[in-house]
Design a protein around this motif. Sequence first.
Motif, PDB file in Angstrom:
ATOM      1  N   PHE A  96      14.169   6.176   9.888  1.00 53.31           N
ATOM      2  CA  PHE A  96      12.666   6.232   9.447  1.00 53.31           C
ATOM      3  C   PHE A  96      12.358   4.937   8.885  1.00 53.31           C
ATOM      4  CE2 PHE A  96      11.058  10.941   8.351  1.00 53.31           C
ATOM      5  CZ  PHE A  96      11.709  11.198   9.727  1.00 53.31           C
ATOM      6  N   HIS A  97      13.068   4.246   8.059  1.00 53.26           N
ATOM      7  CA  HIS A  97      12.878   2.843   7.426  1.00 53.26           C
ATOM      8  C   HIS A  97      12.779   2.080   8.574  1.00 53.26           C
ATOM      9  CE1 HIS A  97      13.347  -0.338   4.504  1.00 53.26           C
ATOM     10  NE2 HIS A  97      14.030  -0.904   5.505  1.00 53.26           N
TER      11      HIS A  97
ATOM     12  N   ARG B  34       9.233   2.338  10.153  1.00 50.40           N
ATOM     13  CA  ARG B  34       8.392   2.009   9.428  1.00 50.40           C
ATOM     14  C   ARG B  34       8.105   0.723   9.408  1.00 50.40           C
ATOM     15  NH1 ARG B  34      10.092   6.413   5.537  1.00 50.40           N
ATOM     16  NH2 ARG B  34       8.585   8.433   5.892  1.00 50.40           N
TER      17      ARG B  34
ATOM     18  N   PRO C   3       6.776   7.381   2.480  1.00 54.32           N
ATOM     19  CA  PRO C   3       7.094   8.787   2.718  1.00 54.32           C
ATOM     20  C   PRO C   3       6.257  10.007   1.951  1.00 54.32           C
ATOM     21  CG  PRO C   3       8.751   7.621   1.824  1.00 54.32           C
ATOM     22  CD  PRO C   3       7.364   6.908   1.649  1.00 54.32           C
TER      23      PRO C   3
ATOM     24  N   ARG D 281       3.434   9.180   8.494  1.00 54.39           N
ATOM     25  CA  ARG D 281       4.233   8.763   7.337  1.00 54.39           C
ATOM     26  C   ARG D 281       5.250   9.968   7.323  1.00 54.39           C
ATOM     27  NH1 ARG D 281       1.154  11.168   1.615  1.00 54.39           N
ATOM     28  NH2 ARG D 281       0.903  13.331   2.371  1.00 54.39           N
ATOM     29  N   ARG D 282       5.078  11.168   7.747  1.00 50.70           N
ATOM     30  CA  ARG D 282       6.066  12.259   8.034  1.00 50.70           C
ATOM     31  C   ARG D 282       6.996  11.979   9.320  1.00 50.70           C
ATOM     32  NH1 ARG D 282       5.620  15.596   3.877  1.00 50.70           N
ATOM     33  NH2 ARG D 282       3.508  15.745   2.937  1.00 50.70           N
TER      34      ARG D 282
END
Length: 455
Positions: free
Chosen positions: A61-62, A65, A186, A350-351
């Motif tokens: 996720f990081h 993003r 998040p 964001r999810r």
Amino acid sequence: MTSSVSAASADASARRSAPGLSLLLQHTADAVRAVLQGRSLAEGLPEVPAALRPGVQALTFHALRHLGLARALVSHLADRSPEPAVQALLIVAVSLLVAPADGVRYAPHTVVNQAVEAARQHRRLQRQAGFINACLRRLLREQTDLMAEVAHDPQARHHHPAWWVERVRRDHPQDWESVLQASQQPGPMTLRVNRRRIDRSAYARRLSEAGMASLPTGDDGLVLAQPCAVEGLPGWSEGLVSVQDAAAQMAAGLLLDGQDWGPQHRVLDACAAPGGKTAHLLERADAQVLALDADAARARRIDDTLQRLGLQDRAEVKVADAADTAAWWDGRPFDAILLDAPCTASGIVRRHPDVRWLRRESDVAALAVQQRRLLDALWPLLKPGGRLLYATCSVFRAEGEDQMQAFVARHTDARRQPSAGHLLPGAGRPAGQFNDNPPGGHDGFFYARLDKPAA
């Protein structure tokens, strides 16, 4: 002396965790490479060993993003375009070096050493370990200059594809930067309390007794101060609560508003999987609900959702393309229709940070055609005096306001009612009485209610 001891202790701790980090980096790089090749995280993450999955998900996720920035930097670090597996590992390591991960900060030399170790442990990347080491050490030496070189790149600055940035800027000229920034954060863990099983305040007390702080949002929601595994929620297996974002929880209230719904009323949830909105309708009303989904596997998730909540006997679930009405409709009109239409999912990145990189600009127009097909097919199934709620988890006007304006122009018997319109993610600016911003905000959504005049 104290600061030196603290630094030494932190460095020793990092070294102790280093072998684990190299393994996490391997799996994270595989996940990122799969996304760059068009595969969603929903498909790829379940293949990661269960013991590693939480850490790999967090790092993936990081990296996603910050993919725009990391990919731009990698292109400046390497004289040649690296092969996909090398590029993915570099992207993951670079994202950790230039943007500290939430809740975890690795020392720069630890990231470099463990990325090199990850390459050495990977059969296909062993010969590239020196190249990876050189690239990352150059970044450490020249980070300020390299960051300045990529600052003009919209993907690097805003962490989204350039076409996405431009569309959000055009659709929301006053809020476009806050929309993109909110998509980097998040989302909070928001619960929906099953009002048929327990009162919201009573459930909040149960959370408190379990050491979980929460705040109310909307009619049935609670926002947790800290996320947790669903199995750790009080009464999860007994169906007391579900996980559902605050924006998605608005659907049931907007559709059912102002009417006493009984067994004589028929409600269609046209694109229902995984069943969250279907369940919310059943928790709030005694109407007959028909839930459709074109995908058989996703339709089974509706059954699973209703089973856990004790609602399995109160709805009919069918596998069908909602727009192909001849294949499933029995000729009886509906009092209400919920159309949560397939869309780009641009409001929930964001999810699901992979979505922005999986989508193509051409998808927006293609999905708008699919949404129009569904709207035109379902409108005749609504009885006079009935209502249809159109919803998408998108911030793009083509899937929201533009779609509604075109529909009303085609169907002169459709009457738009006050509704939420475009809900921007995070602490955006939803319209009028819908300005309900829970802690951590809500996902991006669009809602429009259309009424059909009584005969």
